[in-house]
Scaffold this motif. Structure first.
Motif, short mmCIF file in Angstrom:
data_model
loop_
_atom_site.label_atom_id
_atom_site.label_comp_id
_atom_site.label_asym_id
_atom_site.label_seq_id
_atom_site.Cartn_x
_atom_site.Cartn_y
_atom_site.Cartn_z
N LEU A 256 0.83 -1.20 0.00
CA LEU A 256 0.00 0.00 0.00
C LEU A 256 0.86 1.25 0.00
O LEU A 256 1.88 1.33 0.69
N TYR A 257 0.40 2.27 -0.76
CA TYR A 257 0.95 3.62 -0.70
C TYR A 257 -0.22 4.55 -0.43
O TYR A 257 -1.21 4.56 -1.18
N VAL A 258 -0.13 5.29 0.66
CA VAL A 258 -1.21 6.19 1.06
C VAL A 258 -0.68 7.61 1.09
O VAL A 258 0.30 7.90 1.79
N ASN A 259 -1.31 8.48 0.36
CA ASN A 259 -0.90 9.88 0.25
C ASN A 259 0.59 9.98 -0.10
O ASN A 259 1.31 10.85 0.39
N GLY A 260 1.05 9.07 -0.96
CA GLY A 260 2.43 9.10 -1.45
C GLY A 260 3.43 8.42 -0.54
O GLY A 260 4.62 8.41 -0.83
N LYS A 261 2.98 7.81 0.57
CA LYS A 261 3.90 7.17 1.50
C LYS A 261 3.61 5.68 1.60
O LYS A 261 2.47 5.25 1.60
N LYS A 262 4.68 4.89 1.66
CA LYS A 262 4.55 3.45 1.74
C LYS A 262 4.09 3.03 3.13
O LYS A 262 4.58 3.53 4.15
N ILE A 263 3.12 2.10 3.17
CA ILE A 263 2.63 1.56 4.44
C ILE A 263 3.44 0.32 4.78
O ILE A 263 3.54 -0.62 3.99
N GLU A 264 4.06 0.34 5.97
CA GLU A 264 4.97 -0.74 6.37
C GLU A 264 4.31 -1.77 7.28
O GLU A 264 4.99 -2.42 8.06
N ASP A 265 3.00 -1.91 7.24
CA ASP A 265 2.32 -2.90 8.09
C ASP A 265 2.75 -4.31 7.71
O ASP A 265 2.95 -4.64 6.53
N ASP A 266 2.87 -5.15 8.73
CA ASP A 266 3.30 -6.53 8.52
C ASP A 266 2.06 -7.41 8.36
O ASP A 266 1.63 -8.08 9.29
#
Length: 285
Positions: A256-266
């Motif tokens: 996922l990329y949200v508002n241009g930032k990568k989501i690092e959820d495991d």
């Protein structure tokens, strides 16, 4: 035996006699003559009624020389003529006998249907309010549907562009292409892509990097943006003014990329995740 043919009706006539005992010439009445002709033809009252459309009660009355139900001399003569033809006898002598017994041939009357007296008149019906109500409801539903369709054209076009990944290229994170490998969806977006993410909206990019996954995306009004299978290597971008709700069928294969930032959820392989993202820094609801 038919209801029109009783044993008494079929008895031979007795010769008439005058008061001084001399026999008079036998001359049956109009009704009796019609009855005799019917019996000779092997017909019942029901048969005659069906063939002439003269009601059974009127046939019985005429054979009993009661012409009151006919509704007048004109109609009585018409019935006599019709019944005579049905039982295969000449109507002329019968009509002459009827005229003699009823004061001569009647004067012409204004034109009217011959059998108006026995015609079954249709029942008067009121307006069909049920049909009118159904027609009105259909018209209202059609008008509302047409208005909603015309008003939703622009929104539908925008939603179609978002669900098909047709957002401006500046809002998509760029993925570097190594010289000897295919596109790697897990790569971080470029600085220009992050900077280009609109600040007044929420932008979510979903990429299937390790396999395929079913996903569902809705906007803040609950309207469906996408509902289907995302194959490996494919991505979808969704955008809304305030909130995007996601359901990931296999969160372990999704980046996922949200508002241009990568989501690092495991996310674990095979896990179903329900996520909500809003404007600003990514935050999971």
């Amino acid at each position: 035996m038919s209801i029109g043919n009783s044993p008494e009706d079929e008895r031979p006539f007795e010769d008439g006699r005058s008061s001084d005992g001399h026999e008079e010439e036998a001359r049956p009445s109009v009704g009796r003559a019609l009855q005799q002709a019917r019996i000779a033809a092997g017909l019942t009252v029901d048969d005659v009624s069906s063939a002439t459309r003269v009601r059974i009660a009127i046939v019985h009355a005429i054979e009993a020389d009661d012409f009151t139900p006919c509704g007048g001399d004109v109609y009585a003569r018409g019935h006599i003529r019709t019944l005579a033809k049905a039982v295969h006898t000449d109507p002329a002598p019968l009509l002459a006998r009827y005229d003699d017994d009823h004061g001569g041939r009647p004067a012409p009357t204004p034109a009217a249907p011959l059998f108006e007296a026995e015609r079954i008149r249709p029942e008067r019906r009121g307006p069909n309010w049920t049909a009118a109500m159904v027609a009105a409801i259909v018209a209202v539903v059609g008008f509302v549907g047409f208005t909603a369709f015309k008003g939703g054209d622009s929104d539908s076009d925008a939603a179609s562009q978002v669900t098909q990944g047709a957002t401006p290229s500046a809002s998509k994170p760029a993925a570097p292409k190594p010289s000897n490998t295919t596109v790697t969806p897990k790569s971080d977006p470029s600085d220009s892509a992050i900077a280009a993410a609109p600040q007044d909206k929420v932008t979510v990019q979903v990429s299937a990097v390790d396999g395929r996954s079913w996903i569902s995306a809705k906007d803040h009004n609950g309207r469906m943006l996408f509902d289907g299978l995302l194959k490996k290597g494919e991505s979808k971008t969704f955008q809304d003014s305030s909130k995007v709700n996601l359901i990931l069928g296999d969160a372990g294969v999704i980046q996922l990329y949200v508002n241009g930032k990568k989501i690092e959820d495991d996310f674990q392989p095979g896990a179903v995740e329900r996520l909500t993202y809003t404007k600003g820094d990514p935050e999971v609801g």
